[in-house]
Motif scaffolding. Structure first.
Motif, PDB file in Angstrom:
ATOM      1  N   LEU A  35      21.076 -96.028  92.026  1.00 52.89           N
ATOM      2  CA  LEU A  35      21.973 -96.421  93.101  1.00 52.89           C
ATOM      3  C   LEU A  35      21.559 -97.774  93.660  1.00 52.89           C
ATOM      4  N   LYS A  36      22.552 -98.475  94.194  1.00 51.13           N
ATOM      5  CA  LYS A  36      22.293 -99.736  94.888  1.00 51.13           C
ATOM      6  C   LYS A  36      22.024 -99.479  96.361  1.00 51.13           C
ATOM      7  N   ASP A  37      22.823 -98.587  96.953  1.00 48.25           N
ATOM      8  CA  ASP A  37      22.644 -98.129  98.326  1.00 48.25           C
ATOM      9  C   ASP A  37      23.352 -96.790  98.444  1.00 48.25           C
ATOM     10  N   LEU A  38      23.388 -96.228  99.625  1.00 47.81           N
ATOM     11  CA  LEU A  38      23.989 -94.909  99.791  1.00 47.81           C
ATOM     12  C   LEU A  38      25.481 -94.902  99.522  1.00 47.81           C
ATOM     13  N   ASN A  39      26.126 -96.071  99.567  1.00 46.48           N
ATOM     14  CA  ASN A  39      27.558 -96.160  99.295  1.00 46.48           C
ATOM     15  C   ASN A  39      27.865 -96.591  97.861  1.00 46.48           C
ATOM     16  N   THR A  40      26.848 -96.976  97.104  1.00 54.00           N
ATOM     17  CA  THR A  40      27.051 -97.432  95.731  1.00 54.00           C
ATOM     18  C   THR A  40      26.107 -96.656  94.826  1.00 54.00           C
ATOM     19  N   VAL A  41      26.585 -95.529  94.321  1.00 52.62           N
ATOM     20  CA  VAL A  41      25.786 -94.642  93.486  1.00 52.62           C
ATOM     21  C   VAL A  41      26.252 -94.791  92.041  1.00 52.62           C
ATOM     22  N   PHE A  42      25.336 -95.157  91.155  1.00 52.80           N
ATOM     23  CA  PHE A  42      25.658 -95.304  89.734  1.00 52.80           C
ATOM     24  C   PHE A  42      25.488 -93.981  88.989  1.00 52.80           C
ATOM     25  N   LEU A  43      24.370 -93.298  89.238  1.00 46.59           N
ATOM     26  CA  LEU A  43      24.066 -92.041  88.560  1.00 46.59           C
ATOM     27  C   LEU A  43      23.440 -91.078  89.559  1.00 46.59           C
ATOM     28  N   LEU A  44      23.807 -89.801  89.443  1.00 49.52           N
ATOM     29  CA  LEU A  44      23.257 -88.786  90.334  1.00 49.52           C
ATOM     30  C   LEU A  44      23.080 -87.495  89.540  1.00 49.52           C
ATOM     31  N   SER A  45      21.838 -87.130  89.280  1.00 51.14           N
ATOM     32  CA  SER A  45      21.531 -85.940  88.470  1.00 51.14           C
ATOM     33  C   SER A  45      22.225 -85.983  87.114  1.00 51.14           C
ATOM     34  N   SER A  46      22.293 -87.154  86.541  1.00 54.12           N
ATOM     35  CA  SER A  46      22.788 -87.269  85.176  1.00 54.12           C
ATOM     36  C   SER A  46      21.652 -86.980  84.209  1.00 54.12           C
ATOM     37  N   GLU A  47      21.983 -86.789  82.955  1.00 51.08           N
ATOM     38  CA  GLU A  47      20.985 -86.551  81.904  1.00 51.08           C
ATOM     39  C   GLU A  47      20.035 -85.414  82.298  1.00 51.08           C
ATOM     40  N   MET A  48      20.622 -84.275  82.640  1.00 43.65           N
ATOM     41  CA  MET A  48      19.809 -83.122  83.011  1.00 43.65           C
ATOM     42  C   MET A  48      19.073 -82.550  81.803  1.00 43.65           C
ATOM     43  N   ILE A  49      19.619 -82.803  80.614  1.00 43.31           N
ATOM     44  CA  ILE A  49      18.966 -82.384  79.374  1.00 43.31           C
ATOM     45  C   ILE A  49      18.755 -83.628  78.519  1.00 43.31           C
ATOM     46  N   ARG A  50      17.519 -83.804  78.075  1.00 46.88           N
ATOM     47  CA  ARG A  50      17.180 -84.943  77.220  1.00 46.88           C
ATOM     48  C   ARG A  50      16.420 -84.415  76.015  1.00 46.88           C
ATOM     49  N   ALA A  51      16.896 -84.733  74.826  1.00 46.74           N
ATOM     50  CA  ALA A  51      16.255 -84.282  73.598  1.00 46.74           C
ATOM     51  C   ALA A  51      15.936 -85.485  72.721  1.00 46.74           C
ATOM     52  N   GLY A  52      14.802 -85.427  72.019  1.00 48.48           N
ATOM     53  CA  GLY A  52      14.436 -86.576  71.227  1.00 48.48           C
ATOM     54  C   GLY A  52      13.467 -86.245  70.097  1.00 48.48           C
ATOM     55  N   LEU A  53      13.237 -87.260  69.277  1.00 45.18           N
ATOM     56  CA  LEU A  53      12.320 -87.187  68.154  1.00 45.18           C
ATOM     57  C   LEU A  53      11.380 -88.370  68.230  1.00 45.18           C
ATOM     58  N   GLY A  54      10.097 -88.154  67.957  1.00 43.03           N
ATOM     59  CA  GLY A  54       9.147 -89.246  68.095  1.00 43.03           C
ATOM     60  C   GLY A  54       8.020 -89.178  67.088  1.00 43.03           C
ATOM     61  N   VAL A  55       7.167 -90.198  67.139  1.00 43.91           N
ATOM     62  CA  VAL A  55       6.024 -90.292  66.263  1.00 43.91           C
ATOM     63  C   VAL A  55       4.810 -90.746  67.069  1.00 43.91           C
ATOM     64  N   ARG A  56       3.645 -90.240  66.706  1.00 42.48           N
ATOM     65  CA  ARG A  56       2.398 -90.617  67.350  1.00 42.48           C
ATOM     66  C   ARG A  56       1.520 -91.352  66.354  1.00 42.48           C
ATOM     67  N   PHE A  57       0.811 -92.350  66.845  1.00 33.90           N
ATOM     68  CA  PHE A  57      -0.036 -93.130  65.936  1.00 33.90           C
ATOM     69  C   PHE A  57      -1.214 -93.732  66.703  1.00 33.90           C
TER      70      PHE A  57
END
Length: 213
Positions: A191-213
């Motif tokens: 959000l920019k301020d209380l009147n300009t909200v871009f995202l609110l509780s979006s992406e409640m589930i995030r799934a991914g694949l990764g590598v460690r090195f």
């Protein structure tokens, strides 16, 4: 998804030990996140005016398409229970502006309408459950959110910048050798301020694949 993670962990005979986690200190991952917030807020119109004169004009946002979140993350692990890094998260919503007359008939359309949110933030993670091939963690991130697209704000600019935050209340990870699967339950906020909200509780589930090195 949770059953898949646990199955992979239990069936994995090439597990990453705690010593491996000390040795492989770097993580790169990429994945997907839901757009539940965007889907609930930006929807096709529920009502179109059909009782006004034909000279009446109204523009509606129609044919919304939500392209979900795509993210990339790097983490450095100085030890087996703590890591820090950075997250890049991108999401996009598109629609068509349809101008109709007072009878609801289409006059014109502009299909090239959209907005996006780009999140850039440092992150930290605390791993509190440790098994050879399965762990659970809690994560936080704070940074910057960039909102842009075809719309303009009150200053007649097409780009806004605000604060952004990410939280992983429950994070699950299962690995096979250097590769790992991750599932985070939490959310992202911007959000920019209380009147300009871009995202609110979006992406409640995030799934991914990764590598460690």
């Amino acid at each position: 998804m949770l059953i898949l993670f646990l199955s992979l962990a239990l069936l994995n005979s090439h597990a990453e030990t705690r010593q491996d986690r000390e040795f492989m200190r770097h993580e790169l991952s990429i994945g997907w996140g839901d757009q539940l917030f965007e889907t609930l807020i930006w929807q096709n119109p529920t009502y179109i005016v059909t009782t006004m004169p034909e000279s009446f004009r109204e523009t509606y946002h129609e044919d919304y398409h939500h392209n979900q979140h795509v993210w990339f993350q790097y983490q450095h692990r100085p030890n087996y229970w703590f890591s820090y890094g950075a997250l890049i998260d991108f999401s996009h919503v598109g629609w068509t502006d349809v101008t109709r007359d007072g009878k609801g008939q289409e006059i014109s359309r502009d299909p090239n309408r959209y907005f996006y949110n780009l999140l850039l933030m440092p992150t930290i993670r605390f791993t509190y459950v440790h098994y050879a091939n399965f762990n659970m963690y809690f994560g936080l991130g704070f940074g910057m959110g960039i909102n842009g697209g075809t719309e303009t704000n009150v200053a007649d600019k097409k780009t806004d910048i605000g604060a952004a935050a990410s939280i992983s209340l429950i994070g699950l990870s299962a690995n096979y050798q250097r590769w790992f699967w991750a599932l985070d339950l939490g959310g992202v906020y911007s959000l920019k301020d209380l009147n300009t909200v871009f995202l609110l509780s979006s992406e409640m589930i995030r799934a991914g694949l990764g590598v460690r090195f």
